[in-house]
Each structure stands twice: as C-alpha cells, then as structure tokens.
Design a protein around this motif. Sequence first.
Motif, PDB file in Angstrom:
ATOM      1  N   GLU A  94       0.828  -1.208   0.000  1.00  0.00           N
ATOM      2  CA  GLU A  94       0.000   0.000   0.000  1.00  0.00           C
ATOM      3  C   GLU A  94       0.866   1.264   0.000  1.00  0.00           C
ATOM      4  N   GLN A  95       1.917   1.266   0.811  1.00  0.00           N
ATOM      5  CA  GLN A  95       2.823   2.414   0.836  1.00  0.00           C
ATOM      6  C   GLN A  95       3.479   2.637  -0.520  1.00  0.00           C
ATOM      7  N   LEU A  96       3.966   1.562  -1.116  1.00  0.00           N
ATOM      8  CA  LEU A  96       4.631   1.675  -2.417  1.00  0.00           C
ATOM      9  C   LEU A  96       3.664   2.163  -3.488  1.00  0.00           C
ATOM     10  N   TYR A  97       2.443   1.686  -3.427  1.00  0.00           N
ATOM     11  CA  TYR A  97       1.424   2.089  -4.399  1.00  0.00           C
ATOM     12  C   TYR A  97       1.141   3.584  -4.284  1.00  0.00           C
ATOM     13  N   LYS A  98       0.920   4.059  -3.075  1.00  0.00           N
ATOM     14  CA  LYS A  98       0.589   5.469  -2.873  1.00  0.00           C
ATOM     15  C   LYS A  98       1.778   6.381  -3.169  1.00  0.00           C
ATOM     16  N   ARG A  99       2.969   5.955  -2.764  1.00  0.00           N
ATOM     17  CA  ARG A  99       4.162   6.775  -3.039  1.00  0.00           C
ATOM     18  C   ARG A  99       4.426   6.858  -4.533  1.00  0.00           C
ATOM     19  N   GLY A 100       4.110   5.800  -5.245  1.00  0.00           N
ATOM     20  CA  GLY A 100       4.324   5.806  -6.684  1.00  0.00           C
ATOM     21  C   GLY A 100       3.527   6.872  -7.399  1.00  0.00           C
ATOM     22  N   MET A 101       2.435   7.271  -6.810  1.00  0.00           N
ATOM     23  CA  MET A 101       1.605   8.301  -7.437  1.00  0.00           C
ATOM     24  C   MET A 101       2.276   9.665  -7.443  1.00  0.00           C
ATOM     25  N   ASN A 102       3.363   9.821  -6.697  1.00  0.00           N
ATOM     26  CA  ASN A 102       4.112  11.071  -6.694  1.00  0.00           C
ATOM     27  C   ASN A 102       5.096  11.168  -7.855  1.00  0.00           C
ATOM     28  N   TYR A 103       5.212  10.088  -8.624  1.00  0.00           N
ATOM     29  CA  TYR A 103       6.208  10.032  -9.688  1.00  0.00           C
ATOM     30  C   TYR A 103       5.550   9.840 -11.060  1.00  0.00           C
ATOM     31  N   ASP A 104       6.329  10.095 -12.087  1.00  0.00           N
ATOM     32  CA  ASP A 104       5.864   9.912 -13.470  1.00  0.00           C
ATOM     33  C   ASP A 104       6.082   8.448 -13.850  1.00  0.00           C
ATOM     34  N   VAL A 105       5.239   7.596 -13.304  1.00  0.00           N
ATOM     35  CA  VAL A 105       5.382   6.160 -13.542  1.00  0.00           C
ATOM     36  C   VAL A 105       4.015   5.524 -13.722  1.00  0.00           C
ATOM     37  N   CYS A 106       4.009   4.389 -14.405  1.00  0.00           N
ATOM     38  CA  CYS A 106       2.895   3.454 -14.351  1.00  0.00           C
ATOM     39  C   CYS A 106       3.207   2.494 -13.209  1.00  0.00           C
ATOM     40  N   ILE A 107       2.190   2.105 -12.451  1.00  0.00           N
ATOM     41  CA  ILE A 107       2.381   1.212 -11.311  1.00  0.00           C
ATOM     42  C   ILE A 107       1.701  -0.118 -11.597  1.00  0.00           C
ATOM     43  N   VAL A 156       7.028   1.739 -13.682  1.00  0.00           N
ATOM     44  CA  VAL A 156       7.484   1.723 -15.074  1.00  0.00           C
ATOM     45  C   VAL A 156       7.893   3.114 -15.512  1.00  0.00           C
ATOM     46  N   ASN A 157       9.113   3.241 -16.007  1.00  0.00           N
ATOM     47  CA  ASN A 157       9.585   4.442 -16.698  1.00  0.00           C
ATOM     48  C   ASN A 157      10.828   4.033 -17.460  1.00  0.00           C
ATOM     49  N   THR A 158      10.953   4.463 -18.693  1.00  0.00           N
ATOM     50  CA  THR A 158      12.090   4.030 -19.514  1.00  0.00           C
ATOM     51  C   THR A 158      13.360   4.837 -19.257  1.00  0.00           C
ATOM     52  N   ASP A 159      13.306   5.808 -18.331  1.00  0.00           N
ATOM     53  CA  ASP A 159      14.481   6.590 -17.943  1.00  0.00           C
ATOM     54  C   ASP A 159      15.126   5.910 -16.736  1.00  0.00           C
ATOM     55  N   TYR A 160      16.206   5.170 -16.983  1.00  0.00           N
ATOM     56  CA  TYR A 160      16.844   4.394 -15.921  1.00  0.00           C
ATOM     57  C   TYR A 160      17.362   5.281 -14.793  1.00  0.00           C
ATOM     58  N   ALA A 161      17.908   6.453 -15.136  1.00  0.00           N
ATOM     59  CA  ALA A 161      18.408   7.371 -14.117  1.00  0.00           C
ATOM     60  C   ALA A 161      17.266   7.850 -13.216  1.00  0.00           C
ATOM     61  N   TYR A 162      16.105   8.033 -13.794  1.00  0.00           N
ATOM     62  CA  TYR A 162      14.937   8.446 -13.015  1.00  0.00           C
ATOM     63  C   TYR A 162      14.527   7.341 -12.042  1.00  0.00           C
ATOM     64  N   LEU A 163      14.573   6.093 -12.492  1.00  0.00           N
ATOM     65  CA  LEU A 163      14.246   4.976 -11.603  1.00  0.00           C
ATOM     66  C   LEU A 163      15.258   4.873 -10.457  1.00  0.00           C
ATOM     67  N   ASN A 184      15.127  -2.638 -18.600  1.00  0.00           N
ATOM     68  CA  ASN A 184      15.465  -1.231 -18.834  1.00  0.00           C
ATOM     69  C   ASN A 184      14.251  -0.314 -18.746  1.00  0.00           C
ATOM     70  N   ARG A 185      13.254  -0.733 -17.913  1.00  0.00           N
ATOM     71  CA  ARG A 185      12.044   0.081 -17.785  1.00  0.00           C
ATOM     72  C   ARG A 185      11.336  -0.123 -16.445  1.00  0.00           C
ATOM     73  N   TYR A 186      11.774  -1.082 -15.644  1.00  0.00           N
ATOM     74  CA  TYR A 186      11.066  -1.407 -14.414  1.00  0.00           C
ATOM     75  C   TYR A 186      11.978  -1.294 -13.194  1.00  0.00           C
ATOM     76  N   ILE A 187      11.423  -0.730 -12.104  1.00  0.00           N
ATOM     77  CA  ILE A 187      11.996  -0.912 -10.781  1.00  0.00           C
ATOM     78  C   ILE A 187      10.990  -1.764 -10.013  1.00  0.00           C
ATOM     79  N   GLU A 188      11.476  -2.875  -9.461  1.00  0.00           N
ATOM     80  CA  GLU A 188      10.585  -3.882  -8.895  1.00  0.00           C
ATOM     81  C   GLU A 188      10.803  -4.016  -7.389  1.00  0.00           C
TER      82      GLU A 188
END
Length: 273
Positions: A94-107, A156-163, A184-188
Amino acid sequence: MYKIIACDLDETLLGSNREIPERNIEAIRKATAMGVKFVPATGRGYNSVGDTLKELGLFEKEGEYVISYNGGAITENKGNRLLHFDGLPFERAEQLYKRGMNYDVCIHVYTKDMVYAYNITQEEIRYLSKRMKVTETFEKDLGFLAGQDIVKVLYVNTDYAYLRKIEEELKDITGDVDVSFSSNRYIEFNHRGVNKGAGLRFIAGMLGVKPEETIAIGDNFNDLPMIQAAGLGVGVQNTIRDMKPLCGYITEATNDEGAVAEVIEKFILQTKQ
C-alpha cells in the motif's frame, strides 16, 4: 555435468519479436531430453508463461518448474502446483502504491492471479503485448485488494536514471524490500530475500542438485542474484553493460540470435560428444 538451467525470459530467452528463436527451442529440447531441468525464471506471473512452456515441451510436465514474480512464487508445471510463495506485506504494498503516485510512472500490482496497472500508457500496453495481460485500475489505494496476497509492486519508466532516483527517495520504506531493475524500464519491489537466486537455490535444494551443477542466464539486474548463485552465471550479449563484469560468461549471441542455445551447445551438448 550441469543439471539445472534457470533462464530469464524477456530479452534473454525471447527475441525482440517476443518469440523464442528456433535455435533456442531445439537446444532446450535436446538438453531436457538428457534430463537437464530447464527452469524459466521471470518477473512475470506463472499464468503468463504457458505459451512458452508449450513451445519448449514443458507444459503440464511433472517434475518441471517455473520461478515467477522474481522468486515470489515457485511452481511445478503439472497442475500449476504452487510449491513456494513469499509476497509483500499488504501495508508495504500500500505504501509503495501510494508513493508511486508522486512520480511519473505506471504502477503494476501483482496478486497470485492478476496484474493491475495504474496510470498505464499506450507504450506500456504495446510492450506488454504477447507477454502478459493486465487489468487497468483507477483506484487511489489498494483497498480493493484487501485480503488478497500481493506478490510485488513495480514502477514503469524508460528513464533508468529516473528509476535510480526513485530508489534513493524510497529508502525510508524499503528496508524490508528487495529492490531490482529489469527490462530497462522497471523498478521492482519484492519482499526482502525474494529474488531469482533464492528461487534457484530452492529448486536445487529440493532436487538435491549442488550449486556448482546449475547454470543461470539473464540480461538485467533482477537476474543478477541467480547469476551469482549459479555454478555458471551467464549474461547474454545484450546484457546491461554495468552487469557484464559480474557474469562468469558473456555469450557472443544476443537474445535475437539464440544466446541461450549458445550456452547449452557449449556447456552441455558439447560435453556429451
């Protein structure tokens, strides 16, 4: 003699067209006919690998196995029999899901049977085509999954430095989480100690196979734990550059050119000639 081959799917066994090169299929069938266990090891769920197992002649086979969800689940192919499961605590998911909404990512949120995607893009839909099915969600929290086991969460974001930046900023909540990168697109995000290396050790121990009798093949950092756990750790030619020095062998062939077959031909089939 190597007895187990644990092999990543996307960008390793599968070509860029999302299909298995014929050279790989032929080599794998020869190896399994000799009694070698070929174990797909994927970040995806077991339900997404059925077509791959059918092509390799391993579908519904007793005594054959799949490592899925980066080691969150280990399944025997016959009857889809779950042998091992280790998911995220619901509160951490739940924490990871909600925090992900602060970023330019698909969750993505993975349960045992489903994958839910929040803020999914057309580009991600295209990438997932022929790989796995997802169900889009617009929920702002995971209340709709209360009571269900959650295996992992990923962004999901294809910018590795951003991940990598996200990884640093989430360290306050990832102390009990195993963090890895793939395709080259996922942080898991899996539960601490859940990775493909632990999955390989589980299967080897169950079968009485020594670590030095195993091979692991991959292309990205979520494959590194099993590459380091195996007797022979292999990176395909298209392996991410920073990981290549950590592999025991780098193939000459890419995933499009039958890199997995190269490993089997060199380290298993030739030794029998």
